[in-house]
Scaffold this motif. Structure first.
Motif, PDB file in Angstrom:
ATOM      1  N   GLY A  79      31.931  39.020  22.196  1.00  0.00           N
ATOM      2  CA  GLY A  79      30.626  38.503  21.801  1.00  0.00           C
ATOM      3  C   GLY A  79      30.079  37.506  22.807  1.00  0.00           C
ATOM      4  N   ALA A  80      30.955  36.645  23.320  1.00  0.00           N
ATOM      5  CA  ALA A  80      30.525  35.687  24.345  1.00  0.00           C
ATOM      6  C   ALA A  80      30.058  36.419  25.597  1.00  0.00           C
ATOM      7  N   LEU A  81      30.790  37.442  25.980  1.00  0.00           N
ATOM      8  CA  LEU A  81      30.429  38.223  27.171  1.00  0.00           C
ATOM      9  C   LEU A  81      29.098  38.960  26.975  1.00  0.00           C
ATOM     10  N   VAL A  82      28.925  39.591  25.835  1.00  0.00           N
ATOM     11  CA  VAL A  82      27.687  40.337  25.565  1.00  0.00           C
ATOM     12  C   VAL A  82      26.497  39.389  25.471  1.00  0.00           C
ATOM     13  N   ALA A  83      26.632  38.289  24.737  1.00  0.00           N
ATOM     14  CA  ALA A  83      25.515  37.354  24.583  1.00  0.00           C
ATOM     15  C   ALA A  83      25.122  36.753  25.931  1.00  0.00           C
ATOM     16  N   THR A  84      26.109  36.352  26.711  1.00  0.00           N
ATOM     17  CA  THR A  84      25.820  35.740  28.009  1.00  0.00           C
ATOM     18  C   THR A  84      25.179  36.729  28.965  1.00  0.00           C
ATOM     19  N   SER A  85      25.758  37.913  29.088  1.00  0.00           N
ATOM     20  CA  SER A  85      25.185  38.898  30.018  1.00  0.00           C
ATOM     21  C   SER A  85      23.817  39.379  29.531  1.00  0.00           C
ATOM     22  N   SER A  86      23.626  39.450  28.227  1.00  0.00           N
ATOM     23  CA  SER A  86      22.328  39.865  27.690  1.00  0.00           C
ATOM     24  C   SER A  86      21.252  38.809  27.945  1.00  0.00           C
ATOM     25  N   LEU A  87      21.660  37.539  28.024  1.00  0.00           N
ATOM     26  CA  LEU A  87      20.694  36.483  28.298  1.00  0.00           C
ATOM     27  C   LEU A  87      20.405  36.355  29.794  1.00  0.00           C
ATOM     28  N   TYR A  88      21.397  36.611  30.655  1.00  0.00           N
ATOM     29  CA  TYR A  88      21.212  36.424  32.089  1.00  0.00           C
ATOM     30  C   TYR A  88      20.707  37.659  32.827  1.00  0.00           C
ATOM     31  N   LEU A  89      21.318  38.791  32.607  1.00  0.00           N
ATOM     32  CA  LEU A  89      21.052  39.956  33.458  1.00  0.00           C
ATOM     33  C   LEU A  89      19.620  40.487  33.407  1.00  0.00           C
ATOM     34  N   PRO A  90      19.026  40.712  32.238  1.00  0.00           N
ATOM     35  CA  PRO A  90      17.661  41.251  32.249  1.00  0.00           C
ATOM     36  C   PRO A  90      16.674  40.347  32.990  1.00  0.00           C
TER      37      PRO A  90
END
Length: 181
Positions: A79-90
């Motif tokens: 969840g930490a990985l998904v939330a962080t990458s979802s906030l940064y990458l796009p």
């Protein structure tokens, strides 16, 4: 992967990807929406959100560590990985593409107009995030007083480094909190 965790990971991505694309000026611009979604999805309580926000601001690194803490609370490391990458990458991809196009038009009239037009949008988003966090704070009026005083000082002296202002705000918060009790 269990269905519950998979659904939570998809929900984290579905919340943080659009917020990433709306975060003009950084993640502070979407704090209010992050708070709203984390309550609505059941990922945090109001108290947990306030604690996570404080921890994200106190820890070294980006303030958007808040997304990782919410993701961790909702679905562990994944969840930490998904939330962080979802906030940064796009946003990172969008900014990279926009910067390549934007640089070609530097100096044009519409370039300057768009920059001037987006400044109040970013300021409004920052303000809404600050109000959302202040409303969740257990400190009551003392927190509002400290935030207003810090904002007034930084508006009056914009080149002043924020660390002494934060320190003074903390002292003011402590004094006002002590007097209130």
């Amino acid at each position: 992967m269990r269905d519950g965790i998979g659904d939570t990971l998809l929900a984290l991505a579905a919340v943080f990807v659009p917020l990433s694309l709306l975060s003009f000026g950084g993640s502070n611009a979407v704090i209010a929406d992050i708070a709203h979604q984390s309550f609505a999805q059941g990922w945090t309580s109001q108290r947990d959100f306030a604690d996570f926000f404080a921890l994200a601001r106190a820890a070294p690194g980006p303030g958007s560590m808040l997304a990782a803490l919410i993701g961790w609370n909702a679905a562990g490391f994944a969840g930490a990985l998904v939330a962080t990458s979802s906030l940064y990458l796009p946003a990172a991809v969008l900014v990279w593409v926009a910067a390549r196009v934007w640089g070609r038009w530097r100096g044009s009239r519409w370039h300057a107009a768009v920059e001037r037009g987006l400044a109040p949008v970013a300021a409004g988003l920052f303000l809404s995030g600050a109000i959302a966090v202040l409303r969740l704070s257990p400190g009551g009026p003392a927190v509002w007083l400290a935030a207003i005083a810090a904002a007034a000082i930084l508006l009056r002296w914009p080149r002043l480094h924020p660390v002494p202002v934060m320190f003074a705000g903390g002292l003011l918060f402590g004094v006002a909190g002590t007097l209130a009790h």
